[in-house]
Write a protein that holds these residues in place. Sequence first.
Motif, PDB file in Angstrom:
ATOM      1  N   GLY A 108       0.805  -1.210   0.000  1.00  0.00           N
ATOM      2  CA  GLY A 108       0.000   0.000   0.000  1.00  0.00           C
ATOM      3  C   GLY A 108       0.840   1.263   0.000  1.00  0.00           C
ATOM      4  O   GLY A 108       1.226   1.763  -1.060  1.00  0.00           O
ATOM      5  N   PRO A 109       1.158   1.814   1.178  1.00  0.00           N
ATOM      6  CA  PRO A 109       1.878   3.090   1.250  1.00  0.00           C
ATOM      7  C   PRO A 109       3.194   3.135   0.477  1.00  0.00           C
ATOM      8  O   PRO A 109       3.445   4.090  -0.252  1.00  0.00           O
ATOM      9  CB  PRO A 109       2.115   3.257   2.754  1.00  0.00           C
ATOM     10  N   LEU A 110       4.030   2.102   0.614  1.00  0.00           N
ATOM     11  CA  LEU A 110       5.341   2.157  -0.031  1.00  0.00           C
ATOM     12  C   LEU A 110       5.222   2.190  -1.549  1.00  0.00           C
ATOM     13  O   LEU A 110       5.810   3.067  -2.197  1.00  0.00           O
ATOM     14  CB  LEU A 110       6.203   0.964   0.397  1.00  0.00           C
ATOM     15  N   GLU A 111       4.471   1.252  -2.125  1.00  0.00           N
ATOM     16  CA  GLU A 111       4.388   1.227  -3.588  1.00  0.00           C
ATOM     17  C   GLU A 111       3.720   2.485  -4.123  1.00  0.00           C
ATOM     18  O   GLU A 111       4.157   3.047  -5.128  1.00  0.00           O
ATOM     19  CB  GLU A 111       3.648  -0.019  -4.084  1.00  0.00           C
ATOM     20  N   ALA A 112       2.661   2.950  -3.465  1.00  0.00           N
ATOM     21  CA  ALA A 112       1.981   4.161  -3.928  1.00  0.00           C
ATOM     22  C   ALA A 112       2.916   5.360  -3.892  1.00  0.00           C
ATOM     23  O   ALA A 112       2.953   6.174  -4.825  1.00  0.00           O
ATOM     24  CB  ALA A 112       0.749   4.432  -3.076  1.00  0.00           C
ATOM     25  N   MET A 130      -5.236  12.884   2.554  1.00  0.00           N
ATOM     26  CA  MET A 130      -6.105  12.261   1.554  1.00  0.00           C
ATOM     27  C   MET A 130      -5.481  11.023   0.916  1.00  0.00           C
ATOM     28  O   MET A 130      -6.183  10.223   0.289  1.00  0.00           O
ATOM     29  CB  MET A 130      -6.452  13.275   0.455  1.00  0.00           C
ATOM     30  N   VAL A 131      -4.164  10.854   1.038  1.00  0.00           N
ATOM     31  CA  VAL A 131      -3.483   9.708   0.443  1.00  0.00           C
ATOM     32  C   VAL A 131      -3.058   8.742   1.539  1.00  0.00           C
ATOM     33  O   VAL A 131      -2.732   9.145   2.659  1.00  0.00           O
ATOM     34  CB  VAL A 131      -2.266  10.134  -0.402  1.00  0.00           C
ATOM     35  N   GLY A 132      -3.059   7.471   1.205  1.00  0.00           N
ATOM     36  CA  GLY A 132      -2.781   6.457   2.214  1.00  0.00           C
ATOM     37  C   GLY A 132      -1.394   6.492   2.805  1.00  0.00           C
ATOM     38  O   GLY A 132      -1.168   5.968   3.905  1.00  0.00           O
ATOM     39  N   TYR A 133      -0.456   7.099   2.092  1.00  0.00           N
ATOM     40  CA  TYR A 133       0.918   7.090   2.584  1.00  0.00           C
ATOM     41  C   TYR A 133       1.355   8.399   3.232  1.00  0.00           C
ATOM     42  O   TYR A 133       2.471   8.494   3.753  1.00  0.00           O
ATOM     43  CB  TYR A 133       1.883   6.716   1.458  1.00  0.00           C
ATOM     44  N   GLY A 134       0.528   9.406   3.189  1.00  0.00           N
ATOM     45  CA  GLY A 134       0.900  10.678   3.810  1.00  0.00           C
ATOM     46  C   GLY A 134       1.930  11.424   2.988  1.00  0.00           C
ATOM     47  O   GLY A 134       1.591  12.264   2.170  1.00  0.00           O
ATOM     48  N   SER A 135       3.202  11.083   3.178  1.00  0.00           N
ATOM     49  CA  SER A 135       4.267  11.704   2.394  1.00  0.00           C
ATOM     50  C   SER A 135       5.336  10.680   2.063  1.00  0.00           C
ATOM     51  O   SER A 135       5.554   9.724   2.816  1.00  0.00           O
ATOM     52  CB  SER A 135       4.902  12.879   3.154  1.00  0.00           C
ATOM     53  N   TYR A 136       6.002  10.909   0.957  1.00  0.00           N
ATOM     54  CA  TYR A 136       7.083  10.023   0.501  1.00  0.00           C
ATOM     55  C   TYR A 136       8.174   9.911   1.563  1.00  0.00           C
ATOM     56  O   TYR A 136       8.621   8.811   1.902  1.00  0.00           O
ATOM     57  CB  TYR A 136       7.638  10.576  -0.809  1.00  0.00           C
ATOM     58  N   ASP A 137       8.606  11.034   2.100  1.00  0.00           N
ATOM     59  CA  ASP A 137       9.685  11.018   3.086  1.00  0.00           C
ATOM     60  C   ASP A 137       9.287  10.254   4.340  1.00  0.00           C
ATOM     61  O   ASP A 137      10.108   9.525   4.922  1.00  0.00           O
ATOM     62  CB  ASP A 137      10.099  12.448   3.456  1.00  0.00           C
ATOM     63  N   ARG A 138       8.042  10.417   4.764  1.00  0.00           N
ATOM     64  CA  ARG A 138       7.590   9.722   5.959  1.00  0.00           C
ATOM     65  C   ARG A 138       7.602   8.213   5.768  1.00  0.00           C
ATOM     66  O   ARG A 138       8.016   7.462   6.649  1.00  0.00           O
ATOM     67  CB  ARG A 138       6.181  10.193   6.339  1.00  0.00           C
ATOM     68  N   VAL A 139       7.164   7.759   4.600  1.00  0.00           N
ATOM     69  CA  VAL A 139       7.160   6.328   4.299  1.00  0.00           C
ATOM     70  C   VAL A 139       8.566   5.753   4.385  1.00  0.00           C
ATOM     71  O   VAL A 139       8.801   4.722   5.019  1.00  0.00           O
ATOM     72  CB  VAL A 139       6.558   6.067   2.902  1.00  0.00           C
ATOM     73  N   LEU A 140       9.528   6.420   3.748  1.00  0.00           N
ATOM     74  CA  LEU A 140      10.899   5.921   3.760  1.00  0.00           C
ATOM     75  C   LEU A 140      11.525   6.005   5.140  1.00  0.00           C
ATOM     76  O   LEU A 140      12.300   5.124   5.531  1.00  0.00           O
ATOM     77  CB  LEU A 140      11.750   6.678   2.734  1.00  0.00           C
ATOM     78  N   ASP A 141      11.198   7.039   5.893  1.00  0.00           N
ATOM     79  CA  ASP A 141      11.732   7.158   7.248  1.00  0.00           C
ATOM     80  C   ASP A 141      11.238   6.016   8.135  1.00  0.00           C
ATOM     81  O   ASP A 141      11.995   5.448   8.925  1.00  0.00           O
ATOM     82  CB  ASP A 141      11.344   8.504   7.865  1.00  0.00           C
ATOM     83  N   VAL A 142       9.958   5.685   8.008  1.00  0.00           N
ATOM     84  CA  VAL A 142       9.383   4.593   8.803  1.00  0.00           C
ATOM     85  C   VAL A 142      10.028   3.266   8.432  1.00  0.00           C
ATOM     86  O   VAL A 142      10.383   2.456   9.293  1.00  0.00           O
ATOM     87  CB  VAL A 142       7.851   4.540   8.605  1.00  0.00           C
TER      88      VAL A 142
END
Length: 215
Positions: A108-112, A130-142
């Motif tokens: 979900g979040p990572l691929e999107a 509005m998007v499932g991943y919030g922000s690109y940087d946040r996804v990678l940080d997590v």
Amino acid sequence: MPVTSSPECNLIFYTNPQSRGQIARWMLEEVGAEYRQEILQYGSQMKSEEYLNINPMGKVPTIVHNGKVVTECAAICAYLADAFPEAGLAPSLDNRVEYYRWLFFSAGPLEAALVNRSLDVTVKKEQETMVGYGSYDRVLDVLSERLQNSPYIAGNEFTAADVYVGSHILWGLFFGTMDKRPGFKEYSDRLVQRSAFIAAKKIDEQLIAEAEKGG
């Protein structure tokens, strides 16, 4: 080698070597299952009526096991881990919290986030909810935090989730579609040493080379 040409094989793998089929191939090699491969070309073959009856999306990979169709890479990885339990690639049912969490986090979040980044789709600050991943940087940080504190994505042992998550990281770093974060390289280095990864990569690279030579 698990690949067979036998028409009696009960596991059929539809793929193209230059696709996400590489993820499913790696997983098939990990479980050690005998499978028959059907190489489909982009365009008419993937959109043929025959194949659309199997996968209406007209995409690869798809596996058909004992007559049952499984599509979507994350689902294929999870299914094969359960279908071939002797490979030990899925935690016991009462220990699957992290396994499910990170498998679906990546589907979900990572691929999107990665796809939107590659397509230059910019999510404004006020749109992040509005998007499932919030922000690109946040996804990678997590993801980075997790891999700095765990040798594999679901814990101390390699699982099917690592095939899926690891493929995204390996591709992202190789093609430059994913920013480097602490823990990513160390994790990737562990994965590429696996014999199943090496075997799968060799098969797809040979298929790519043969296609280029023939073309």
